[in-house]
Design an enzyme around this catalytic site. Structure first.
Site, PDB file in Angstrom:
ATOM      1  N   GLU A 232     -25.634 -13.462  -8.781  1.00 48.27           N
ATOM      2  CA  GLU A 232     -24.914 -12.239  -9.175  1.00 48.27           C
ATOM      3  C   GLU A 232     -23.675 -12.709  -9.926  1.00 48.27           C
ATOM      4  O   GLU A 232     -22.712 -13.181  -9.313  1.00 48.27           O
ATOM      5  CB  GLU A 232     -24.506 -11.431  -7.930  1.00 48.27           C
ATOM      6  CG  GLU A 232     -25.663 -10.891  -7.121  1.00 48.27           C
ATOM      7  CD  GLU A 232     -26.361  -9.703  -7.778  1.00 48.27           C
ATOM      8  OE1 GLU A 232     -25.912  -9.269  -8.857  1.00 48.27           O
ATOM      9  OE2 GLU A 232     -27.365  -9.243  -7.228  1.00 48.27           O
ATOM     10  N   CYS A 266     -16.730  -6.986 -11.176  1.00 46.57           N
ATOM     11  CA  CYS A 266     -17.739  -7.485 -12.114  1.00 46.57           C
ATOM     12  C   CYS A 266     -18.289  -6.361 -12.964  1.00 46.57           C
ATOM     13  O   CYS A 266     -18.777  -6.593 -14.061  1.00 46.57           O
ATOM     14  CB  CYS A 266     -18.860  -8.184 -11.359  1.00 46.57           C
ATOM     15  SG  CYS A 266     -19.570  -7.151 -10.072  1.00 46.57           S
TER      16      CYS A 266
HETATM   17  P1  NAD Z   1     -16.226 -18.609  -9.091  1.00 48.11           P
HETATM   18  O1  NAD Z   1     -17.501 -18.821  -9.810  1.00 48.11           O
HETATM   19  O2  NAD Z   1     -15.047 -19.372  -9.507  1.00 48.11           O
HETATM   20  O3  NAD Z   1     -16.405 -18.904  -7.526  1.00 48.11           O
HETATM   21  C1  NAD Z   1     -17.330 -18.220  -6.731  1.00 48.11           C
HETATM   22  C2  NAD Z   1     -17.643 -19.043  -5.493  1.00 48.11           C
HETATM   23  O4  NAD Z   1     -18.311 -20.236  -5.875  1.00 48.11           O
HETATM   24  C3  NAD Z   1     -16.434 -19.472  -4.680  1.00 48.11           C
HETATM   25  O5  NAD Z   1     -16.733 -19.340  -3.313  1.00 48.11           O
HETATM   26  C4  NAD Z   1     -16.280 -20.949  -5.062  1.00 48.11           C
HETATM   27  O6  NAD Z   1     -15.650 -21.740  -4.081  1.00 48.11           O
HETATM   28  C5  NAD Z   1     -17.729 -21.357  -5.209  1.00 48.11           C
HETATM   29  N1  NAD Z   1     -17.975 -22.550  -6.031  1.00 48.11           N
HETATM   30  C6  NAD Z   1     -17.193 -23.071  -7.016  1.00 48.11           C
HETATM   31  N2  NAD Z   1     -17.801 -24.158  -7.545  1.00 48.11           N
HETATM   32  C7  NAD Z   1     -18.977 -24.310  -6.909  1.00 48.11           C
HETATM   33  C8  NAD Z   1     -20.061 -25.230  -7.022  1.00 48.11           C
HETATM   34  N3  NAD Z   1     -20.046 -26.227  -7.921  1.00 48.11           N
HETATM   35  N4  NAD Z   1     -21.121 -25.084  -6.207  1.00 48.11           N
HETATM   36  C9  NAD Z   1     -21.162 -24.074  -5.317  1.00 48.11           C
HETATM   37  N5  NAD Z   1     -20.175 -23.169  -5.146  1.00 48.11           N
HETATM   38  C10 NAD Z   1     -19.096 -23.282  -5.938  1.00 48.11           C
HETATM   39  O7  NAD Z   1     -15.956 -17.027  -9.165  1.00 48.11           O
HETATM   40  P2  NAD Z   1     -14.672 -16.230  -8.663  1.00 48.11           P
HETATM   41  O8  NAD Z   1     -13.535 -16.527  -9.575  1.00 48.11           O
HETATM   42  O9  NAD Z   1     -14.513 -16.415  -7.194  1.00 48.11           O
HETATM   43  O10 NAD Z   1     -15.163 -14.722  -8.886  1.00 48.11           O
HETATM   44  C11 NAD Z   1     -15.034 -14.036 -10.088  1.00 48.11           C
HETATM   45  C12 NAD Z   1     -16.354 -14.040 -10.832  1.00 48.11           C
HETATM   46  O11 NAD Z   1     -17.373 -13.493 -10.009  1.00 48.11           O
HETATM   47  C13 NAD Z   1     -16.323 -13.151 -12.058  1.00 48.11           C
HETATM   48  O12 NAD Z   1     -17.011 -13.774 -13.104  1.00 48.11           O
HETATM   49  C14 NAD Z   1     -17.073 -11.914 -11.609  1.00 48.11           C
HETATM   50  O13 NAD Z   1     -17.639 -11.143 -12.627  1.00 48.11           O
HETATM   51  C15 NAD Z   1     -18.111 -12.499 -10.713  1.00 48.11           C
HETATM   52  N6  NAD Z   1     -18.623 -11.493  -9.807  1.00 48.11           N
HETATM   53  C16 NAD Z   1     -19.921 -11.058  -9.933  1.00 48.11           C
HETATM   54  C17 NAD Z   1     -20.393 -10.055  -9.111  1.00 48.11           C
HETATM   55  C18 NAD Z   1     -21.797  -9.530  -9.195  1.00 48.11           C
HETATM   56  O14 NAD Z   1     -22.247  -8.909  -8.237  1.00 48.11           O
HETATM   57  N7  NAD Z   1     -22.527  -9.733 -10.277  1.00 48.11           N
HETATM   58  C19 NAD Z   1     -19.554  -9.517  -8.152  1.00 48.11           C
HETATM   59  C20 NAD Z   1     -18.263  -9.974  -8.068  1.00 48.11           C
HETATM   60  C21 NAD Z   1     -17.800 -10.987  -8.886  1.00 48.11           C
END
Ligand code: NAD
Length: 502
Positions: A232, A266
């Site tokens: 997502e 998002c």
């Molecule tokens: P992010 O991608 O920076 O981090 C998300 C999660 O991934 C965190 O828990 C982080 O610690 C973890 N992570 C980071 N590197 C990783 C790796 N190499 N392997 C595994 N896990 C790892 O995102 P964010 O800044 O926390 O959230 C914002 C983003 O999320 C925006 O792009 C937003 O659009 C998206 N988002 C999508 C939805 C949806 O349902 N489509 C919902 C909410 C947010």
């Protein structure tokens, strides 16, 4: 002893807590505990799981006030936002699966086709242990939605909340830790390295919610063990305003859709395409609605602070790029003069697709508006994106709204509304293109957490051999052709009325 992560209150920029940055060994131990709990949970009836998850919901309601406080302290949201978009959304999801989950997981008979003497069906069984990696913008909803769905489907879960909002994740762990099934949810805290350890830990599926860039890293790591992923990811959701739209409603919707949660959704309205003949009138209404937004730190405003300092930098960078390329800041554009991560709701005009604010996810309180000559141009520009999460079209013409909905390249479309398709839990939610793959919510969401097994039974145990077994009968080819003509030939086709179930 693990190193610690400091978590901060973005409303005041003060430290809230220190939580451990867990190592791959600690992640493996949590997965081991979830695995040990898995056999009993997978073997429980749907009725048992429903009872258990309704008890969890009771605990959620009992501790609603403290959960809201925890969420607001780590995200900067207003309490009203935390109640509706976090707690209520999760209660809805539990309710939907409690009512509809058993039906979605029931075995489904399938038409046998030529094998008319067989009895085929599909059945759904749990995957095992699901790893859930969640972001900071809705730390409760986006952890709990995949988590409770996985549990309803009979899996156990290891949750890795965002390092920006780990105490919300720990509060989720407490909701589950208190009774006979205390081990079915494990929480591991840490940043990207802890998340990657979970991806590589041998869990049976990873549900990742976050940015497209991290989603790609997760998918690459998961490919080493062929661990399936549900992604997502981000969005750049377009809003199309037709000339015949109810402009007052559309303006209120645009302002709410762009600025709620300070634009950190998002599915935020990230770009608006409005037919030129009504552009100026629509802009006036948008500006007047935006001026009325209460952005105070008393806890009773319309929107709170932003959550994550690097996100505020991205907003500033997108604005600077847009202005340098000719955009006009019609309202806002500045950080508020107070401690914490407060940014004014900002409306931009004179934008185009050469600007990052129209092509990259901004994820902040920015509403760029572009005049278009007609609906076809609006649809073309809306689809000119690497993302396809949510989208909306605003018109009084029902047929036009439905046609545009069909033409938009997005996982979700709202007609005369925005974002809230997510609140209808029976509708599957997810993205196309770089917004992700797989679905949460609805029957599709529950089946994402299940193996579908195809079973071919017999109507009754046949006494004769199957016609295709050895030795192949002498006239098998002629028999095959005769069977095909009978089943698929012209005379058979003309007998068909409408579509056949098969
Ligand atoms: P992010 O991608 O920076 O981090 C998300 C999660 O991934 C965190 O828990 C982080 O610690 C973890 N992570 C980071 N590197 C990783 C790796 N190499 N392997 C595994 N896990 C790892 O995102 P964010 O800044 O926390 O959230 C914002 C983003 O999320 C925006 O792009 C937003 O659009 C998206 N988002 C999508 C939805 C949806 O349902 N489509 C919902 C909410 C947010």
């Amino acid at each position: 002893m693990s190193p610690s992560i400091e978590t901060r209150d973005p409303r005041t920029d003060t430290v809230i807590a220190l939580v451990p940055e867990m190592s791959p060994n600690e992640v493996a131990a949590a997965v081991g505990r979830a695995r040990a709990a898995s056999a009993r949970w997978a073997g429980s009836s749907f009725e048992d799981r429903r009872r258990h998850l309704l008890r969890v919901r009771d605990r959620l309601l009992d501790s609603a006030e403290s959960l809201v406080e925890t969420i607001c302290a780590e995200t900067g949201k207003q309490p009203s936002e935390a109640v509706t978009t976090e707690l209520m959304a999760v209660c809805e999801t539990i309710e939907w699966y409690a009512r509809n989950g058993a039906a979605a997981l029931r075995p489904v008979p399938v038409a046998p086709g030529t094998m008319f003497h067989k009895r085929p069906w599909k059945e759904y069984s749990p995957l095992g242990v699901v790893g859930v990696i969640s972001p900071w913008n809705y730390p409760f909803t986006l952890s709990m939605t995949p988590l409770v769905t996985a549990l309803f489907a009979g899996n156990t879960v290891v949750l890795k909340p965002s390092e920006v909002t780990p105490t919300v994740g720990l509060a989720i762990g407490e909701l589950f830790a208190t009774d006979e099934h205390g081990d079915i949810v494990q929480v591991v805290t840490g940043g990207g390295a802890t998340g990657e350890a979970l991806v590589r830990s041998g869990v049976d599926k990873i549900v990742f919610t976050g940015s497209a860039a991290t989603g790609k890293r997760v998918m690459r790591a998961a490919s080493d063990t062929l661990t399936p992923v549900l992604l997502e990811l981000g969005g750049k959701d377009p809003m199309i305003v037709a000339a015949d739209a109810d402009l007052d409603r559309a303006a209120k919707g645009a302002v709410w859709g762009a600025f709620q949660n300070s634009g950190q959704t998002c599915m935020s309205v990230e770009r608006v395409y409005v037919e030129r003949s009504v552009h100026d009138e629509f802009l006036e209404r948008v500006l007047s609605e935006t001026r009325r937004i209460r952005q105070d730190d008393s806890g009773s405003g319309d929107i709170g602070s932003m959550t994550f300092a690097p996100q505020l930098e991205k907003v500033t960078a997108h604005l600077a790029d847009a202005v340098a390329r000719g955009a006009t800041v019609a309202l806002g554009g500045n950080r508020l003069d107070r401690a914490g991560l407060w940014f004014e709701p900002t409306v931009l005009t004179d934008v185009d697709h050469s600007m990052s604010v129209m092509t990259e996810e901004t994820f902040g309180p920015v509403l760029p508006m572009m005049a278009v000559s007609d609906i076809d141009e609006a649809v073309r520009l809306a689809n000119d994106s690497q993302y396809g999460l949510n989208s909306s079209v605003w018109t009084r013409d029902r047929a036009l709204g439905e046609q545009v909905a069909t033409r938009l390249e997005a996982g979700n479309v709202c007609i005369n509304d925005c974002i809230v398709s997510y609140a209808v839990t029976g509708l599957p939610f997810g993205g196309v293109k770089e917004s992700g793959m797989g679905r949460v919510h609805g029957s599709e969401g529950l089946r994402e957490f299940s193996h579908v097994k195809a079973v071919l039974g017999q109507k009754k145990l046949p006494s004769m051999r199957e016609p295709w077994w050895f030795p192949v009968p002498v006239h098998m080819d002629r028999l095959g052709i005769a069977t095909m003509r009978l089943r698929f030939g012209r005379s058979a086709s003309t007998r068909l009325k409408g579509l056949r179930r098969n």
